[in-house]
Design an enzyme around this catalytic site. Structure first.
Site, PDB file in Angstrom:
ATOM      1  NE  ARG A  75      -4.275  -1.355  -0.019  1.00  0.00           N
ATOM      2  CZ  ARG A  75      -4.355  -2.512  -0.980  1.00  0.00           C
ATOM      3  NH1 ARG A  75      -3.430  -2.466  -1.870  1.00  0.00           N
ATOM      4  NH2 ARG A  75      -5.529  -2.923  -0.858  1.00  0.00           N
ATOM      5  CG  HIS A 105      -3.506  -0.287  -7.001  1.00  0.00           C
ATOM      6  ND1 HIS A 105      -3.858   0.204  -5.685  1.00  0.00           N
ATOM      7  CD2 HIS A 105      -3.662  -1.590  -6.557  1.00  0.00           C
ATOM      8  CE1 HIS A 105      -4.086  -0.626  -4.939  1.00  0.00           C
ATOM      9  NE2 HIS A 105      -4.043  -1.765  -5.394  1.00  0.00           N
TER      10      HIS A 105
END
Ligand code: NDP
Ligand code: OXD
Length: 309
Positions: A224, A272
């Protein structure tokens, strides 16, 4: 017994025809047309707006549209008693391992340096190690970390994993806790982070951590974005402590157009996409979870809210 599917408009458009066909006869509601809230029993969600889940009075199960659940746990109004199921999908695990192997090989084979040399029209051989002479450290040694480790081991890399519990995994050198992290970092010429986002992992990839790596180490972050202290990475790249970084996740997504990472030749940015949720396989996993729940059987991969993952 309605099922709510909530995600971005693009994801709703992608999943709607798939779920409608795959789950015939189910009362499916697609965000934002959710109808009578009191009839919703199950919610498949990605970054639900705070308060949405609390507004569903008969909610029985929350299913994450990803492996991570930080996008759900950030909601301070989250209903306490409702189990949260995270996605564990072998298809996605394979995708993440492909990403990790690609980026580790890129760093191992000095791709950044050769690309810079090509840009300068420079023909020059660099000393090259073999994979067995290179230690890859994996931060996070769960579903994704262990599979990537197995594939990297297959390529001959010396692999070590770090987890919260320091769990032993047959065939791997594993570490846990602060002392274990030191031992792992000391040898990791390539560091891959696949950590879940929790209060403990916030900002873990910082100057203190970079300083403990061998000089010139490479970094891959697909956990993350908030785990990385961006200014510390830029400083470590400037000093040569880190030679190159591959980043899939960011503090702000999409990465803002003016962000320095976009134009830094020492950094590769991917949007991502390391391991995306795959409707055919994930859909079957969600259907199984709901079926197990309705049959009174234990549901797999319910997260521990106290641990946060
Ligand atoms: P798992 O829960 O299977 O594994 C998490 C691992 O992290 C475990 O080994 C756990 O330790 C370890 N861990 C958790 N907290 C700490 C801590 N404070 N210190 C050290 N280790 C810690 O998760 P997955 O492998 O399935 O997924 C990991 C993460 O990858 C997700 O949460 C998500 O953030 C990210 N992800 C990113 C994707 C992308 O496309 N970029 C796609 C999918 C996931 P222990 O073994 O002791 O429990
Ligand atoms: C996930 C992700 O958590 O895609 O699954 O980031």
């Amino acid at each position: 017994m309605a099922i709510l599917f909530q995600s971005t408009p693009a994801s709703v458009a992608r999943w709607r025809p798939f779920l409608t066909k795959a789950w015939p006869g189910r009362d499916l509601r697609f965000w934002p047309e959710i109808g009578d809230k009191s009839t919703i029993d199950y919610a498949l969600v990605w970054h639900p707006e705070p308060g949405l889940l609390a507004s569903l009075p008969n909610l029985k199960l929350i299913l994450s549209l990803g492996a991570g659940v930080d996008h759900i746990l950030r909601d301070s109004e989250l209903p306490r008693g409702v189990p949260i199921v995270r996605l564990v999908d072998p298809y996605m695990t394979q995708a993440m391992s492909e990403y990790v192997v690609l980026q580790v090989l890129r760093l191992h084979r000095q791709d950044f340096a050769y690309r810079a040399q090509q840009a300068a029209g420079e023909w020059r051989e660099l000393a090259q190690k073999n994979a067995a002479e290179r230690t890859v450290g994996l931060l996070g040694f769960g579903q994704l970390g262990q599979d990537a480790a197995a594939k990297l081991t297959g390529l001959g890399f010396d692999v070590a994993g770090w987890s919260r519990s320091g769990r032993t995994v047959p065939g791997f050198r594993t570490y846990g806790g602060a002392a274990g992290l030191n031992a792992l970092l000391r040898r990791s010429e390539i560091l891959v982070s696949l950590l879940p986002m929790t209060p403990e992992t916030e900002g873990v990839l910082d100057a203190r951590l970079f300083a403990r790596l061998p000089r010139g180490a490479g970094l891959v972050n697909a956990g993350r974005g908030r785990q990385l202290v961006e200014a510390d990475l830029l400083a470590a790249l400037d000093s040569g402590q880190i030679s190159a970084a591959v980043l899939d996740v960011f503090r702000e997504e999409p990465l803002p157009a003016a962000h320095p990472f976009w134009r830094d030749p020492r950094i590769i940015v991917t949007p991502h996409v390391a391991a995306e949720t795959h409707p055919p396989t994930a859909g079957a996993i969600y259907a199984q979870a709901i079926e197990d729940f309705e049959a009174g059987r234990p549901v797999a991969n319910v997260i521990d809210r106290d641990k946060g993952y």
